[in-house]
Design an enzyme around this catalytic site. Structure first.
Site, PDB file in Angstrom:
ATOM      1  N   LYS A   1       0.841  -1.203   0.000  1.00 15.39           N
ATOM      2  CA  LYS A   1       0.000   0.000   0.000  1.00 15.39           C
ATOM      3  C   LYS A   1       0.880   1.259   0.000  1.00 15.39           C
ATOM      4  CE  LYS A   1      -1.662   2.428   3.329  1.00 15.39           C
ATOM      5  NZ  LYS A   1      -2.258   2.920   4.559  1.00 15.39           N
TER       6      LYS A   1
ATOM      7  N   ASP B   1      -6.286   0.601   0.593  1.00 17.39           N
ATOM      8  CA  ASP B   1      -6.377   0.998   2.000  1.00 17.39           C
ATOM      9  C   ASP B   1      -7.750   0.564   2.513  1.00 17.39           C
ATOM     10  OD1 ASP B   1      -8.182   2.770   0.921  1.00 17.39           O
ATOM     11  OD2 ASP B   1      -7.513   4.464   2.138  1.00 17.39           O
TER      12      ASP B   1
END
Ligand code: SF4
Length: 287
Positions: A185, A204
């Protein structure tokens, strides 16, 4: 009258059949209240009249949530809603974005944006962070939560960048992933937002939840979700898609009580945890 203007009422069954009765009973206009809240938000979004409701799906048979035309329609509507959005974390360099992204775990962007200007004034370079011990950094990042782990990650990443990459944040995912505290991420945020490299899709908490609600994935593991999204979304949309979905999660598609009345995706969203629906809801499509 266009949807989004006429007040509507949640159909308990998830169908359209009681809407007409409910309209006659309503006195307020929920869309007006929501519009005033939207004006206070930091990002410009288009106000778009909702199109006519689609007919409820007659049957789950033949319905393909990741059919190219449905995915294209979702992307189009996200474009209409969020035509010009980017990362909300304040930064002036790849290093600042990397630090801000590490600090944003389990925190809010607003909170991180309060901390980082002071932090980067105190320690203006990667080298300045690399000279610290994690304990020395802890008081400066305490308010973002999980400050001991985050301090270790930031100082560890700084030391590695200085020692192995000449003080420059690498623009290569394999190199980013060997930095302490950096998983896919964070790497995708830095590569996409700073280096404009579409190497993956940022997953996310918002992308996780909304991708499941929109039935773009059935997975729960972020890496598997990313793989699913990379298969169905054109690569030249990976960066913008992530930003748009993250903003959608902040502005409308909340984890609890999503604002489906105001959502331009409503009549193609069959999420099982919608707060309001004009279409059939699919109980497994939950965030
Ligand atoms: S209709 Fe509701 S659940 Fe579906 S994307 Fe929009 S806000 Fe989220």
């Amino acid at each position: 009258m266009p949807r989004g203007v006429v007040p509507r009422h949640p159909a308990q069954t998830g169908r359209q059949d009681k809407v007409r009765v409910a309209r006659t009973r309503m006195s307020g206009n929920p869309s007006q209240k929501q519009s005033s809240r939207a004006k206070a938000a930091p990002v410009k979004t288009k106000t778009v009249a909702l199109s006519k409701p689609t007919k409820p799906a007659k049957s789950a048979k033949g319905y393909n949530p990741v059919a190219p035309e449905r995915v294209a329609e979702i992307l189009k509507r996200l474009n209409d809603l969020y035509p010009d959005v980017t990362c909300a974390l304040t930064h002036k360099s790849a290093w600042e974005l990397l630090v801000a992204t590490i600090l944003s775990a389990q925190s809010t962007d607003v909170n991180v944006n309060r901390v980082t200007p002071v932090l980067f004034q105190k320690y203006p370079t990667v080298e300045a962070f690399a000279a610290l011990t994690p304990e020395e950094l802890e008081p400066d990042v305490r308010s973002t939560g999980f400050f001991r782990n985050k301090s270790k990650s930031v100082v560890g990443a700084a030391k590695k960048i200085v020692a192995d990459f000449g003080g420059q944040v690498p623009d290569d995912i394999d190199k980013l992933l060997i930095l302490p505290g950096v998983a896919r991420k964070t790497a995708n945020v830095v590569l996409g937002t700073w280096f404009k490299k579409a190497v993956g899709v940022v997953v996310d908490t918002h992308v996780h939840r909304i991708s499941r609600r929109l039935e773009l994935t059935k997975e729960n593991d972020p890496q598997k979700i990313e793989q699913d999204l990379m298969k169905i979304i054109p690569q030249d949309r990976w960066i913008l898609f992530s930003h748009q979905v993250i903003w959608h999660g902040r502005k409308l598609c909340f984890a609890r009580k999503p604002n489906c009345v105001e959502c331009l995706l409503e009549n193609i969203c069959h999420a099982g945890d919608k707060a309001w629906s004009t279409v059939e809801m699919h109980k497994n499509a939950v965030g």
